[in-house]
Design a protein around this motif. Structure first.
Motif, PDB file in Angstrom:
ATOM      1  N   ARG A  81      -8.210  27.375 -13.331  1.00  0.00           N
ATOM      2  CA  ARG A  81      -7.033  27.603 -12.499  1.00  0.00           C
ATOM      3  C   ARG A  81      -6.759  26.437 -11.556  1.00  0.00           C
ATOM      4  NH1 ARG A  81      -6.018  30.993 -15.317  1.00  0.00           N
ATOM      5  NH2 ARG A  81      -5.535  33.212 -15.038  1.00  0.00           N
ATOM      6  N   HIS A 228      -6.113  18.778  -5.216  1.00  0.00           N
ATOM      7  CA  HIS A 228      -5.970  19.847  -6.201  1.00  0.00           C
ATOM      8  C   HIS A 228      -5.912  21.190  -5.489  1.00  0.00           C
ATOM      9  CE1 HIS A 228      -7.481  16.558  -8.638  1.00  0.00           C
ATOM     10  NE2 HIS A 228      -7.079  17.211  -9.723  1.00  0.00           N
ATOM     11  N   HIS A 229      -5.448  22.201  -6.212  1.00  0.00           N
ATOM     12  CA  HIS A 229      -5.465  23.542  -5.643  1.00  0.00           C
ATOM     13  C   HIS A 229      -5.719  24.559  -6.746  1.00  0.00           C
ATOM     14  CE1 HIS A 229      -1.208  22.970  -6.842  1.00  0.00           C
ATOM     15  NE2 HIS A 229      -1.383  24.193  -7.309  1.00  0.00           N
ATOM     16  N   TYR A 230      -6.191  25.695  -6.311  1.00  0.00           N
ATOM     17  CA  TYR A 230      -6.430  26.829  -7.204  1.00  0.00           C
ATOM     18  C   TYR A 230      -5.136  27.647  -7.211  1.00  0.00           C
ATOM     19  CZ  TYR A 230      -8.854  31.033  -8.951  1.00  0.00           C
ATOM     20  OH  TYR A 230      -9.259  32.124  -9.682  1.00  0.00           O
ATOM     21  N   ALA A 231      -4.549  27.842  -8.390  1.00  0.00           N
ATOM     22  CA  ALA A 231      -3.252  28.512  -8.464  1.00  0.00           C
ATOM     23  C   ALA A 231      -3.404  29.929  -8.999  1.00  0.00           C
ATOM     24  CB  ALA A 231      -2.308  27.724  -9.371  1.00  0.00           C
ATOM     25  N   THR A 232      -2.697  30.865  -8.381  1.00  0.00           N
ATOM     26  CA  THR A 232      -2.769  32.244  -8.849  1.00  0.00           C
ATOM     27  C   THR A 232      -1.458  32.967  -8.549  1.00  0.00           C
ATOM     28  OG1 THR A 232      -4.016  34.302  -8.679  1.00  0.00           O
ATOM     29  CG2 THR A 232      -3.847  32.994  -6.705  1.00  0.00           C
TER      30      THR A 232
ATOM     31  N   LYS B 177       3.370  33.681  -5.561  1.00  0.00           N
ATOM     32  CA  LYS B 177       2.514  32.627  -6.107  1.00  0.00           C
ATOM     33  C   LYS B 177       1.681  32.059  -4.977  1.00  0.00           C
ATOM     34  CE  LYS B 177       5.658  31.216  -9.775  1.00  0.00           C
ATOM     35  NZ  LYS B 177       6.463  30.134 -10.366  1.00  0.00           N
ATOM     36  N   GLU B 178       0.423  31.781  -5.261  1.00  0.00           N
ATOM     37  CA  GLU B 178      -0.434  31.256  -4.216  1.00  0.00           C
ATOM     38  C   GLU B 178      -1.142  29.985  -4.655  1.00  0.00           C
ATOM     39  OE1 GLU B 178      -1.381  35.103  -1.504  1.00  0.00           O
ATOM     40  OE2 GLU B 178      -2.954  34.516  -2.891  1.00  0.00           O
ATOM     41  N   LYS B 179      -1.317  29.087  -3.696  1.00  0.00           N
ATOM     42  CA  LYS B 179      -2.113  27.885  -3.908  1.00  0.00           C
ATOM     43  C   LYS B 179      -3.250  27.891  -2.902  1.00  0.00           C
ATOM     44  CE  LYS B 179       1.789  25.001  -5.401  1.00  0.00           C
ATOM     45  NZ  LYS B 179       2.569  23.767  -5.119  1.00  0.00           N
ATOM     46  N   ILE B 180      -4.469  27.784  -3.408  1.00  0.00           N
ATOM     47  CA  ILE B 180      -5.630  27.942  -2.547  1.00  0.00           C
ATOM     48  C   ILE B 180      -6.411  26.634  -2.437  1.00  0.00           C
ATOM     49  CG2 ILE B 180      -7.750  29.275  -2.218  1.00  0.00           C
ATOM     50  CD1 ILE B 180      -6.504  31.448  -3.950  1.00  0.00           C
ATOM     51  N   LYS B 181      -6.791  26.316  -1.220  1.00  0.00           N
ATOM     52  CA  LYS B 181      -7.579  25.121  -0.965  1.00  0.00           C
ATOM     53  C   LYS B 181      -8.659  25.422   0.057  1.00  0.00           C
ATOM     54  CE  LYS B 181      -3.885  21.630  -1.494  1.00  0.00           C
ATOM     55  NZ  LYS B 181      -4.455  20.393  -2.016  1.00  0.00           N
ATOM     56  N   TYR B 230     -12.017  35.896  -1.306  1.00  0.00           N
ATOM     57  CA  TYR B 230     -10.750  36.124  -2.002  1.00  0.00           C
ATOM     58  C   TYR B 230     -11.107  36.549  -3.418  1.00  0.00           C
ATOM     59  CZ  TYR B 230      -6.036  34.952  -3.730  1.00  0.00           C
ATOM     60  OH  TYR B 230      -4.790  34.973  -4.286  1.00  0.00           O
ATOM     61  N   THR B 232     -10.182  37.726  -7.349  1.00  0.00           N
ATOM     62  CA  THR B 232      -9.136  37.636  -8.368  1.00  0.00           C
ATOM     63  C   THR B 232      -9.738  37.841  -9.749  1.00  0.00           C
ATOM     64  OG1 THR B 232      -7.411  36.200  -9.277  1.00  0.00           O
ATOM     65  CG2 THR B 232      -9.374  35.129  -8.467  1.00  0.00           C
TER      66      THR B 232
END
Lengths: 235, 235
Positions: A81, A228-232, B177-181, B230, B232
DNA sequence: GAGTGGTCTAGACCACGGC
DNA sequence: CCGTGGTCTAGACCACTCA
């Protein structure tokens, strides 16, 4: 009693588990299945619909219904992801750091549903994009399910463990649960990923499952998320 | 031409957008809809199936089909993925830090699909669990869609912005939509969350959408993940 | 018992892919 | 052209909810 289509779904799944139909190949047409199971086409359809929604089967109009595979041409790294925040295509590479066997801790044995102190294979590797280290992976799988797993096999498949599990061991990863945290890099992690000690790191703990929700792999991914990022997505 | 059931799906969605059927209430039965749309029940069924899969409608056998709502008794905070790692139930609270209006930056205007420099409402708040700060939220929404939004309204609803959007403004959040860092806490964040400067923080950037994929809210959540994670799932 | 969604069937026709 | 999955219909019956 379960609805008919659920029973059909189960029988199709049994054929997949039993190895009657293989990843990447097509299964019999809906009409054929309907005849062999003695139900209507609509019932087979509903069963396949659900399996397709779970990404276990893939329908292709005009061609047939296929068993999902990690070896597809287009989609590699189905479960990855992490994407580049600036959007450029990148070259993935895989460097093995360590490979060994050890006894499972009680906690790990419980999550993988194996006996306490069973032997597990423990793998440490780094994924690099454009030559730069990006993810440090710590992977643990039961040795009993992966007899004959060697460092060479990992290097061979260039990063996609799940491709290797599928083609070399007949084990298919279907879904996974992840727990994500932000942690500080310790000295070992900092050194491997090429950042300062205490840099923020995205920690992704994953348990992967094959058919019937059997856990088969535990994995901890430590990711750099500067670029970079984790997308969900949420629904 | 689209398939019939897609057209029906669209017409049902139009009724939802137009406010003919309200969140929490039931829509007409499949048979009634089939008659009024002049199609078979099966076609209506397929349309509703998809809307139910997207959590826009909710089917209840024996009772009817209902419009999904953020005001449901059981499920509150449908979009909150952060859960306690030790698994105890916790009491959520909401403290407003700041509330104001400002001009949208070009980037924000683009993601919210509004004109450059449109007025937006900017909200900063802290979510606490068991009295301890856990999440620092920065929320930005177009002022034009939320005329009459006041600090009082936010405090009133105790944390669930989406409940308030729905009941006070008739705007329903459907997906995001989410972007996680992983990031390092700056001095302001550290102070608010009660941690040291440069502590690792989970950064969750979210864009929320209502019907027809219209973006309606931008949000940045900065979360402590020492005792939380978090969660998922991948398929 | 009346009304709702859920399952199952049988058959017709459409849209796509490949020979 | 044939075989595949995709759509649509009409009707029967089941399972659940509530008055």
């Amino acid at each position: 009693m379960n609805p008919l289509y659920v029973q059909i779904k189960k029988r199709i799944t049994e054929n997949l588990v039993g190895g009657l139909w293989h990843p990447g190949q097509s299964i019999p047409s809906e009409i054929e299945l309907a005849h062999s199971f003695n139900v209507s086409q609509g019932t087979v359809r509903k069963a396949i619909d659900e399996l397709a929604a779970e990404s276990i089967l893939i329908r292709r109009q005009g061609k047939g219904t296929f068993v999902a595979s990690h070896n597809e041409e287009n989609i590699q790294l189905r479960f990855l992801r992490l994407t580049s925040s600036i959007g450029n295509k990148e070259k993935l590479d895989n460097r093995l750091i360590s490979f060994g066997k050890e006894k499972a801790s009680n906690g790990l044995a419980k999550t993988l549903k194996i006996n306490n102190a069973s032997t597990i294979v423990s793998i440490k590797r780094v994924l690099t994009f454009n030559q730069k280290p990006l993810i440090l992976d710590l992977i643990k799988v039961p040795a009993s399910s992966f007899r004959g797993l060697t460092p060479e096999k990992i290097v061979e498949k260039k990063g996609s463990m799940y491709r290797m599990y599928e083609s070399d061991f007949g084990i298919q990863m279907l879904h996974a649960k992840e727990k994500i945290k932000a942690v500080a890099a310790n000295s070992e992690v900092a050194k491997i990923l090429g950042v300062k000690v205490n840099s923020p790191i995205l920690s992704v703990e994953r348990i992967s499952f094959t058919y019937d929700n059997s856990p088969i792999e535990w994995r901890l991914g430590l990711c750099l998320t500067e670029n970079h990022h984790y997308a969900t997505e949420l629904e």
